[in-house]
Scaffold this active site. Structure first.
Site, PDB file in Angstrom:
ATOM      1  N   SER A 211     -23.645 -26.639 -18.828  1.00 34.86           N
ATOM      2  CA  SER A 211     -24.580 -27.407 -19.635  1.00 34.86           C
ATOM      3  C   SER A 211     -23.906 -27.793 -20.932  1.00 34.86           C
ATOM      4  O   SER A 211     -22.723 -27.539 -21.144  1.00 34.86           O
ATOM      5  CB  SER A 211     -25.809 -26.544 -19.944  1.00 34.86           C
ATOM      6  N   ASP A 213     -24.856 -27.331 -25.259  1.00 28.84           N
ATOM      7  CA  ASP A 213     -25.129 -26.139 -26.061  1.00 28.84           C
ATOM      8  C   ASP A 213     -26.593 -25.704 -26.006  1.00 28.84           C
ATOM      9  O   ASP A 213     -26.934 -24.628 -26.490  1.00 28.84           O
ATOM     10  CB  ASP A 213     -24.723 -26.397 -27.519  1.00 28.84           C
ATOM     11  N   ARG A 308     -27.554 -40.849 -25.514  1.00 32.05           N
ATOM     12  CA  ARG A 308     -26.836 -39.824 -24.751  1.00 32.05           C
ATOM     13  C   ARG A 308     -25.860 -40.422 -23.752  1.00 32.05           C
ATOM     14  O   ARG A 308     -24.875 -39.786 -23.376  1.00 32.05           O
ATOM     15  CB  ARG A 308     -27.830 -38.909 -24.030  1.00 32.05           C
ATOM     16  N   GLY A 480     -28.685 -27.816 -32.566  1.00 29.70           N
ATOM     17  CA  GLY A 480     -28.946 -29.092 -31.914  1.00 29.70           C
ATOM     18  C   GLY A 480     -30.375 -29.288 -31.469  1.00 29.70           C
ATOM     19  O   GLY A 480     -30.710 -30.337 -30.897  1.00 29.70           O
TER      20      GLY A 480
END
Length: 512
Positions: A211, A213, A308, A480
């Protein structure tokens, strides 16, 4: 940044190359028997055919008399060399064959499992078994073999390719190293928290997150919600196999954002204590492993979620656009400072970096049913500690507290950071900079000049409180993840968590 990306498994690496790889090869060699006499030297070589042999050299397994992909030495013999770091497993079959699996370098960013196997004409069982154990001793040193790994794959993170990356680049390396794997896909936001809360901590050694973080953040918070939180956080190492847009955990401890190289680093990883941070806001307590930020960095991270598809480039784009706007983020800040200037911070880092890394995790396992440690400074809702003073920052451009060195592949914001020094590294940048100077500040991060810029304040702190003001809404980022735009307080817990690292005590980053 140190990494194994340039490693050539067919060339016996020099000591300098070993240091550049970031792993403690000297410790691996020290943990295995060394050649001090002709008889001992003979035991390091295993004859595997009329004209072939396997020799345990200083840093590598040297193969002589092998065809295909080999080179000729000065005497005209065919040879090849595989660094011990790349050796995944070795075993002897019932028929006497010896098989060695290793990570073969396909490119600078990809390794794949490969096999060499020999049929031995006159097998001496005891000699072969002793030689195999010596090989594995050198290959693993004090790192745990055959780790029991709970793998969490986030199919929704980053650019959505985690499942494919896991099956193509990660699982083959872990399986070749004989790790025990239990893979589960995360199904919704917060699934990692549920896994951490319910995990049988006696059945696993590692939770590996395929993944970005976000999943490690969830796992640590799930472990932190347990009645036996302190014990679980020490027993279970949380690692990242980079499959997201933000792969800071892997960059700092595996030295790479390559999935296959990270898998190899996890196979060989050493248990390492990691500071975790309690962040309180309202009546909620959150564990942070990466960073807390208000200002440009927080807005860049959380305000570019719609980009993203750009991968990690979205972070650079976000920072540049906000620097050009010369945005400021007023706040009142109180800080518990431990080292208040760059000279002191540099001395702390260099002193720690000069120490040899520990060969094993020396922490005692906390008693059963021991929860999270008590908060030394209370929460953000408590009165400000007497020794703290709120200082107004009218032109704050960025408040950024980091627990790791690298925040992304090209962003070493915290070059003096240490995994378990009990401190956060705090960076504050004035927001009234001219555009040219603001852009140069961004470039300085990638060029490793950020620490020495005169408008950048750098301190080591153990706790702080921040109260945003003159803004109705904005971004606050914890690892994040966005939290409400309200005052919050943070404090560090030294060595509360556990990771796997290549060095055992430092980040894979260039220091100060």
């Amino acid at each position: 940044m140190a990494s194994t990306e340039a490693t050539n498994p067919f060339q016996d690496p020099s000591p300098g190359e070993i240091r550049a790889q970031g792993h403690d090869q000297a410790a691996l060699a020290a943990s295995a028997p060394q050649s001090t006499s002709p008889q001992q030297h003979a035991s390091t070589t295993l004859d595997v055919g009329r004209n072939a042999s396997l020799t345990l050299a200083t840093d590598s397994l040297v193969i002589q008399g092998m065809n295909g992909g080999s080179t000729k030495d000065k005497e005209g013999k065919t040879t090849r060399s595989i660094p011990f770091y790349n050796i995944l497993w070795a075993e002897r079959s019932d028929s006497g064959d010896i098989t060695i699996q290793y990570a073969h370098t396909v490119s600078k960013t990809v390794v794949r499992p490969a096999i060499i196997s020999y049929s031995i004409d006159k097998p001496d069982s005891s000699a072969i078994e002793a030689w195999i154990q010596s090989l594995l001793d050198r290959a693993y040193g004090t790192s745990q073999r055959r780790k029991r790994i709970k793998v969490l794959v986030n199919p929704f993170g980053g650019q959505g390719g985690a499942v494919k990356m896991y099956h193509k680049h990660i699982a083959p390396i872990l399986a070749a190293a004989r790790c025990e794997l239990d893979m589960e896909k995360t199904m919704h936001n917060g699934h990692g928290i549920e896994v951490g809360q319910k995990l049988d901590i006696d059945a696993y050694d590692v939770v590996a997150c395929c993944s970005g973080d976000g999943i490690p953040h969830e796992v640590w918070n799930g472990l932190g919600k347990r009645e036996d939180a302190a014990r679980a956080l020490v027993k279970i190492a949380v690692t990242q196999l980079p499959c997201g847009s933000g792969n800071a955990l892997s960059l700092n401890f595996n030295g790479t954002n390559s999935p296959s190289l990270a898998a190899l680093a996890v196979v060989k990883g050493l248990r390492t204590p990691l500071d975790l941070v309690s962040v309180t806001q309202g009546d909620k307590r959150t564990l942070s492993f990466l960073s807390q930020s208000v200002g440009i960095v927080a807005e860049t991270d959380l305000g570019t979620e719609n980009l993203r598809w750009m991968g990690s480039t979205r972070f650079t784009y976000g920072i540049v656009t906000r620097l050009l706007r010369q945005s400021v983020y007023p706040a009142d800040i109180a800080v518990k400072v431990e080292h208040d200037n760059k000279a002191a911070v540099r001395e702390v880092y260099r002193t720690e970096a000069s120490k040899p890394g520990p060969h094993c995790d020396e922490r005692e396992l906390p008693p059963v049913n021991t929860g999270l440690p008590a908060l030394r400074y209370g929460t953000v809702q408590d009165p400000l500690p007497e020794s703290w003073t709120l200082v107004p920052h009218d032109h704050l451009g960025n408040f950024y507290a980091g627990n790791l060195a690298y925040m992304s592949a090209d962003a070493n914001f915290f070059p003096a950071s240490l995994p378990s020094d009990g401190c956060l590294d705090l960076v504050r940048i004035r927001g009234d900079l001219k555009r040219t100077k603001a852009i140069n500040t961004l470039l300085a991060v990638a060029e490793h000049k950020f620490f020495d810029m005169d408008h950048v304040d750098y301190q080591k702190v153990t706790a702080y409180r921040i109260i945003p003001r003159n803004q109705k809404d904005g971004y606050i980022s914890i690892d994040g993840e966005r939290i409400p735009f309200e005052p919050f307080q943070a404090e560090v817990h030294c060595g509360l968590g556990t990771v796997l690292s290549k060095s055992g005590h430092l980040f894979e980053a260039k220091g100060v």
